[in-house]
Design a protein around this motif. Structure first.
Motif, PDB file in Angstrom:
ATOM      1  N   SER A   1      54.892  51.527  83.545  1.00  0.00           N
ATOM      2  CA  SER A   1      54.929  52.494  82.463  1.00  0.00           C
ATOM      3  C   SER A   1      56.321  53.099  82.367  1.00  0.00           C
ATOM      4  O   SER A   1      56.942  53.419  83.386  1.00  0.00           O
ATOM      5  CB  SER A   1      53.895  53.597  82.715  1.00  0.00           C
TER       6      SER A   1
ATOM      7  N   TRP B   1      58.193  56.317  80.473  1.00  0.00           N
ATOM      8  CA  TRP B   1      58.115  57.535  79.678  1.00  0.00           C
ATOM      9  C   TRP B   1      59.522  57.874  79.186  1.00  0.00           C
ATOM     10  O   TRP B   1      60.435  58.045  79.998  1.00  0.00           O
ATOM     11  CB  TRP B   1      57.603  58.705  80.516  1.00  0.00           C
TER      12      TRP B   1
ATOM     13  N   GLY C   1      46.597  56.830  75.759  1.00  0.00           N
ATOM     14  CA  GLY C   1      47.498  55.907  76.443  1.00  0.00           C
ATOM     15  C   GLY C   1      46.757  54.988  77.386  1.00  0.00           C
ATOM     16  O   GLY C   1      45.555  55.016  77.519  1.00  0.00           O
ATOM     17  N   GLU C   2      47.541  54.128  78.054  1.00  0.00           N
ATOM     18  CA  GLU C   2      46.973  53.195  79.007  1.00  0.00           C
ATOM     19  C   GLU C   2      47.279  53.656  80.426  1.00  0.00           C
ATOM     20  O   GLU C   2      48.269  54.327  80.678  1.00  0.00           O
ATOM     21  CB  GLU C   2      47.548  51.802  78.774  1.00  0.00           C
TER      22      GLU C   2
ATOM     23  N   CYS D   1      48.586  53.813  84.119  1.00  0.00           N
ATOM     24  CA  CYS D   1      49.753  53.298  84.825  1.00  0.00           C
ATOM     25  C   CYS D   1      49.345  52.980  86.249  1.00  0.00           C
ATOM     26  O   CYS D   1      49.064  53.878  87.036  1.00  0.00           O
ATOM     27  CB  CYS D   1      50.892  54.320  84.813  1.00  0.00           C
TER      28      CYS D   1
ATOM     29  N   ARG E   1      56.561  53.540  87.626  1.00  0.00           N
ATOM     30  CA  ARG E   1      56.767  54.384  86.447  1.00  0.00           C
ATOM     31  C   ARG E   1      58.234  54.775  86.358  1.00  0.00           C
ATOM     32  O   ARG E   1      58.854  55.165  87.345  1.00  0.00           O
ATOM     33  CB  ARG E   1      55.911  55.640  86.509  1.00  0.00           C
TER      34      ARG E   1
ATOM     35  N   ALA F   1      54.930  45.963  80.071  1.00  0.00           N
ATOM     36  CA  ALA F   1      55.031  47.383  80.430  1.00  0.00           C
ATOM     37  C   ALA F   1      54.720  48.250  79.218  1.00  0.00           C
ATOM     38  O   ALA F   1      55.038  47.885  78.083  1.00  0.00           O
ATOM     39  CB  ALA F   1      56.432  47.689  80.954  1.00  0.00           C
ATOM     40  N   VAL F   2      54.069  49.376  79.451  1.00  0.00           N
ATOM     41  CA  VAL F   2      53.786  50.337  78.391  1.00  0.00           C
ATOM     42  C   VAL F   2      54.994  51.258  78.252  1.00  0.00           C
ATOM     43  O   VAL F   2      55.412  51.893  79.223  1.00  0.00           O
ATOM     44  CB  VAL F   2      52.538  51.174  78.717  1.00  0.00           C
TER      45      VAL F   2
ATOM     46  N   GLU G   1      56.414  54.494  76.042  1.00  0.00           N
ATOM     47  CA  GLU G   1      56.012  55.520  75.086  1.00  0.00           C
ATOM     48  C   GLU G   1      56.895  56.750  75.224  1.00  0.00           C
ATOM     49  O   GLU G   1      57.464  57.013  76.288  1.00  0.00           O
ATOM     50  CB  GLU G   1      54.544  55.906  75.284  1.00  0.00           C
TER      51      GLU G   1
ATOM     52  N   ALA H   1      46.336  57.626  82.866  1.00  0.00           N
ATOM     53  CA  ALA H   1      46.314  58.265  81.547  1.00  0.00           C
ATOM     54  C   ALA H   1      45.577  59.594  81.613  1.00  0.00           C
ATOM     55  O   ALA H   1      44.929  59.941  82.584  1.00  0.00           O
ATOM     56  CB  ALA H   1      45.647  57.331  80.546  1.00  0.00           C
TER      57      ALA H   1
ATOM     58  N   ARG I   1      52.105  62.288  73.666  1.00  0.00           N
ATOM     59  CA  ARG I   1      52.541  60.924  73.911  1.00  0.00           C
ATOM     60  C   ARG I   1      52.354  60.084  72.664  1.00  0.00           C
ATOM     61  O   ARG I   1      51.464  60.296  71.856  1.00  0.00           O
ATOM     62  CB  ARG I   1      51.740  60.294  75.071  1.00  0.00           C
TER      63      ARG I   1
END
Length: 334
Positions: free
Chosen positions: A232, A234, A250-251, A253, A257, A284-285, A287, A320, A326
């Motif tokens: 993840s 951020w 969100g998804e 993590c 991160r 990877a997420v 956001e 999440a 987010r």
């Protein structure tokens, strides 16, 4: 005994002493610090934290590089060093008694809160992020190229030394594993103001400084290979740039991160971030996140304040449902 070719006396009362001039130059001049590989640490609290880190280090390389070479205390208070006695015997640390005028001359200010100065040697610059992280504070067993960082803080183009120092201290407090400083004009973490604000946390938290994002992306990719789960990223921004005040789900993590904090003046827009590359082809997420604020009259939080909140949140909850504002990262963050 001598330090950088200058004799070290047991007592110094004059701000014009040659050793004082050498230490003052290390405080003010980045080139001098990098050439000598030494940095001045201000205050008893910072030194005590470093001593505790030193005592807990199992790795000989860490102990070799991160123990003080010189400790200066006010001549009027020579009893404030007993807790360092054992360490001093082990590492042959030189103790010098000085006046408050000497402390002020080294600090470049009337630093009344600093009753103690210490000098630490830091290692030579390394050719890559994993190499530099190894030498800048990580200690452990095994191959340091396999070092796994679960929480990675990226300071993207930050130029205020007070904010950089405070963020390093928060990273140490909340257990973030690595700090990456990105940008040719970013603050040197060994800047004197940053060192004072951070209580010398940059000598305890592994970190690396790079000119651009290419090395960060490469190392992030390696970390995501070494560690299982969903990574993840951020990217901190203003609430208005996130989801319009709505708290997204969100998804989860489950992997490493990364938290990206951008320059104070221009934020994300003025410090481009390679969002697509950090997404790792969708593995990877990525956001944008923001800290919700109740007062509509407050435009934004100081980056050090917002960063501390986000680091705490990222440390205590790796899934999440954080309650942060987010939304998926967008082109403006690139």
């Amino acid at each position: 005994m001598s330090f950088l070719g200058v004799h070290i006396p047991p007592t110094i009362t004059s701000p014009r002493n040659p050793l004082v001039r050498v230490l003052a130059k290390l405080t003010r001049d980045k080139v001098a610090r990098n050439t000598a590989h030494n940095v001045v640490v201000f205050g008893r609290t910072a030194l005590a934290d470093l001593v505790r880190s030193h005592e807990s280090a199992a790795d000989g390389e860490h102990r070799k590089h991160f123990s003080p070479k010189i400790v200066m205390t006010l001549a009027t208070d020579p009893t404030r060093l007993p807790s360092l006695a054992g360490l001093r015997q082990t590492d042959k640390i030189l103790h010098v008694q000085v006046t408050r005028e000497v402390v002020a001359a080294v600090a470049g200010t009337d630093s009344r809160s600093s009753d103690m100065l210490s000098v630490f040697r830091f290692p030579f610059w390394a050719p890559s992020i994993p190499d530099y992280i190894h030498f800048s504070g990580w200690h452990g067993n095994g191959n340091y190229h396999d070092f796994k960082a679960a929480r990675i803080l990226v300071l993207n183009g930050l130029r205020d030394p007070g904010n950089v120092g405070t963020l390093f201290r928060s990273a140490a407090a909340f257990g973030w594993d690595v700090v990456l400083v990105v940008g040719k004009e970013a603050v040197d973490p060994f800047n004197a103001k940053a060192m004072r604000a951070g209580k010398a946390a940059m000598l305890r938290v592994p970190w690396a400084a790079v000119n651009d994002w290419s090395a960060v992306v490469e190392w992030w990719r390696e970390q995501c290979i070494l560690q299982p789960g969903m990574p993840s990223v951020w990217i901190a921004d203003l609430p208005s740039a996130s989801s319009g005040g709505m708290s997204a789900t969100g998804e989860a993590c489950t992997g490493p991160r990364m938290l990206v904090l951008s320059g104070e003046a221009h934020g994300v827009a003025g410090n481009p971030i390679p969002v697509d590359e950090l997404a790792l082809e969708g593995r990877a997420v990525v956001e944008t996140v923001a800290v919700p604020m109740a007062a509509q009259s407050v435009e934004s939080l100081n980056v050090a304040t917002a960063g501390a909140v986000l680091m705490w949140q990222g440390a205590v909850q790796s899934v999440a449902g954080t309650g942060l504002i987010r939304s998926p990262a967008v082109a403006a963050a690139r």
